[in-house]
Design an enzyme around this catalytic site. Structure first.
Site, PDB file in Angstrom:
ATOM      1  N   ASP A 241       0.857  -1.227   0.004  1.00  0.00           N
ATOM      2  CA  ASP A 241       0.041   0.215   0.017  1.00  0.00           C
ATOM      3  C   ASP A 241       0.896   1.400   0.150  1.00  0.00           C
ATOM      4  O   ASP A 241       1.464   1.446   1.085  1.00  0.00           O
ATOM      5  CB  ASP A 241      -0.964   0.057   0.975  1.00  0.00           C
ATOM      6  CG  ASP A 241      -0.347  -0.339   2.430  1.00  0.00           C
ATOM      7  OD1 ASP A 241       0.716  -0.978   2.501  1.00  0.00           O
ATOM      8  OD2 ASP A 241      -0.832  -0.139   3.690  1.00  0.00           O
TER       9      ASP A 241
ATOM     10  N   GLU B 296      12.488   0.676   7.449  1.00  0.00           N
ATOM     11  CA  GLU B 296      11.526  -0.217   6.833  1.00  0.00           C
ATOM     12  C   GLU B 296      11.535  -0.408   5.341  1.00  0.00           C
ATOM     13  O   GLU B 296      11.513  -1.439   4.628  1.00  0.00           O
ATOM     14  CB  GLU B 296      10.044   0.364   6.892  1.00  0.00           C
ATOM     15  CG  GLU B 296       9.750   1.551   6.448  1.00  0.00           C
ATOM     16  CD  GLU B 296       8.401   1.963   6.390  1.00  0.00           C
ATOM     17  OE1 GLU B 296       7.427   1.263   6.612  1.00  0.00           O
ATOM     18  OE2 GLU B 296       7.906   3.259   6.212  1.00  0.00           O
TER      19      GLU B 296
END
Length: 586
Positions: free
Chosen positions: A324, A519
């Site tokens: 996403d 991340e």
């Protein structure tokens, strides 16, 4: 013993998802009138009280939900327009909510050791030091849910789980499903076996509670899941422990999660005169994501009510995928300059990686049942696995491209764009023969993705979304590297090592600069934290740490650390190796 009706779900006759929720009649993300739907959520989020919408929906209540809503409606009814001023809302939230993070206690694993056996397998001194640093990160990321979350769950958006856990880091202060697969792999490599088992037990607890594993540990994630990696977590744990008693007590819940994906996320595809059952992401939730409320509301502005709900459901489907957001889910796929999230049609895609994961799950469930002496169940899962292999070959394999490609249900054609996920059947060992493996290697060599020496980009499209160029994500690196490493081709195996070397060196160089793991990373330039999407890049970071540890374990006797003062030199060396391998004959 599972019923014959349940086993019928392993066959082809599976209902299309979404039939129970007709277009324009989707439920909210969950039933909470505070955290998932309703006027209080709408007014607070649209007032822009907080820079990050996630902040509000992570705030625990100071009193019962009924009292909070009663006080809110008293204010609304006393206001002529019904819309509270920002100052009123700010005071209301301060009075009725605690700041986020009150649900957890910091927790250090009791099984943590400063010298896991992994360190002995790493030859390079700097990499060994770095592995020690990553091992220490587990003490920073450990959390334990407070007892009051179990006693008064209505006062929290956090979904209670009984065992301590690892969070990803940054704004992600709760547990997440697919992140935890790579976290657990890292924990096991650091000899944190009991901690890893506890995390698996938490996910089994969620299957028992909901029938599936939510995207993450919040009620607003309840109606969406993430790539179903629970059986693979169990596989990793069993390889470490051979704990068949744990498998035996858990097998019915592993079956139950598989059942959810076959009941709720399966789709029938007619192709080449045959019917095939595959899976897709499809979330029946027709309101804005609570943690991204303003963005979703703005995106749907001007649409008819039914179209708004469809768009919000598609956005939640993309969140369920873990990607996403990405150009991968846009239909029709416009050029990057015109790409818009309004074109998101996640449910129209039959994704390679989801079906590769489920292919692996079916093989594992067959093996698990066989180990437990359940001959009938083992045979049924073997048959389901064989059907999946045939379906991937028929629907997703593209002979001209020489790789597996997402299939678009609405356009009835495969998506030719490059994504690392196109290679995931190699990692999942889903019916891949030597010829297919060699073709997939050629595909990767010709894709242009290998020119980025800091990692494989998530796509080759510049859209500004975080699951597109120039970002690279650790899980995708791991799946491609591990898949190539399993190939019988020596060229594929050497490319796997080169990709691992480049990724490890870049991660280490960024770590030495920032003293942090991230991340995602930018594959362009000399390597830096990634960017784009809905929020700033986050530190932590659970799955990045786990993948780095896995690569250090896989190639610990070969990997070397680049000199931190010579990043450009090593980037050039990496580029040379990639080009050389791409041009070398198979």
């Amino acid at each position: 013993m599972l019923s014959s009706a349940w086993w019928a779900l392993l066959g082809i006759s599976i209902a299309m998802p979404g039939q129970a929720a007709a277009a324009g009649n989707f439920p909210p993300p969950c039933d909470s009138q505070i955290y998932c739907t309703g006027e209080l959520l709408r007014q607070v989020q649209l007032s822009e009280l907080y820079a990050d919408d996630k902040y509000f929906v992570d705030m625990p209540l100071r009193m019962s939900p009924d009292k909070v809503l009663e006080d809110f409606w008293q204010l609304v009814n006393a206001t002529p327009t019904g819309d509270l001023a920002k100052q009123q809302l700010e005071m209301f939230v301060k009075t009725h909510f605690f700041p986020p993070g009150q649900e957890f206690e910091q927790w250090e694993p009791s099984d943590w050791t400063p010298s896991p056996a992994l360190l002995e397998r790493i030859s390079d001194e700097r990499l060994r030091w770095w592995a020690q640093e990553l091992n220490a990160k587990w003490k920073q990321l450990g959390r334990k849910v407070k007892a009051d979350v179990q006693a008064s769950p209505e006062n929290y958006s956090l979904i209670y789980v009984p065992h301590p856990l690892m969070v990803p880091g940054g704004r992600f202060i709760e547990y997440y499903y697919w992140d935890s697969f790579w976290v657990i792999q890292g924990l096991l490599l650091c000899d944190l076996t009991a901690t890893a088992k506890g995390m698996i037990q938490n996910f089994l607890y969620l299957v028992e509670k909901f029938g599936h594993i939510p995207n993450g540990g919040r009620v607003y994630y309840q109606r969406r899941s993430q790539p179903p990696l629970l059986a693979l977590m169990m596989e990793a744990y069993l390889e470490r422990t051979a704990d068949l008693a744990f498998l035996n007590e858990s097998i019915h819940l592993l079956d139950e999660e598989y059942r959810f994906w076959q009941e709720q996320r399966a789709v029938n595809v007619s192709w080449g005169g045959q019917q095939h059952t595959l899976n897709r992401y499809r979330v029946p939730a027709g309101e804005p994501r609570p943690e991204a409320y303003r963005r979703d509301a703005a995106l749907a502005r001007g649409l008819e009510a039914g179209a708004r709900q469809e768009l919000w459901a598609e956005l939640q489907g993309a969140a369920e995928s873990g990607w996403d957001f990405s150009s991968r889910w846009l239909l029709p796929p416009p050029p990057p300059a015109r790409a818009s999230l309004r074109d998101t049609q996640t449910s129209a895609a039959v994704p390679v990686d989801l079906n590769a994961v489920l292919c692996r799950v079916e093989a594992l469930l067959a093996a698990f049942h066989a180990r437990l002496g359940h001959a009938e169940q083992a045979q049924r899962f073997r048959a389901a696995h064989e059907r999946r292999v045939a379906a991937l070959r028929a629907v997703l394999w593209d002979e001209e491209a020489g790789v597996w490609l997402d299939f678009n249900l609405r356009r009835r054609r495969r998506n030719p764009a490059f994504y690392p996920s196109n290679l995931t059947p190699l990692w999942a060992e889903c019916g891949v023969d030597a010829a297919a493996a060699e073709k997939a290697l050629r595909y990767l060599q010709g894709s242009g993705a290998l020119t980025y020496t800091n990692g494989l980009p998530t796509s080759l499209a510049h859209t500004g979304e975080q699951w597109d160029l120039p970002n690279a994500w650790a899980p995708l690196q791991h799946m491609v590297i591990a898949g190539l490493a399993k190939s019988p081709s020596s060229k594929a195996q050497e490319l796997a090592f080169t990709l691992a070397q480049n990724w490890v060196r870049m991660n280490l160089a960024v770590y030495e600069t920032y003293q942090a793991m991230f991340e995602k990373y930018d594959v362009e330039g000399d390597g830096s934290p990634g960017a784009g999407g809905e929020y700033a890049v986050q530190e932590g970071f659970g799955w990045t740490n786990g993948v780095a540890l896995q690569l250090l374990d896989l190639y610990g006797n070969r990997l070397t650390a680049a000199a931190s003062s010579l990043p450009r030199c090593w980037a050039w060396v990496g580029a040379f190796l990639v080009v050389f391998l791409a041009q070398a004959p198979l």
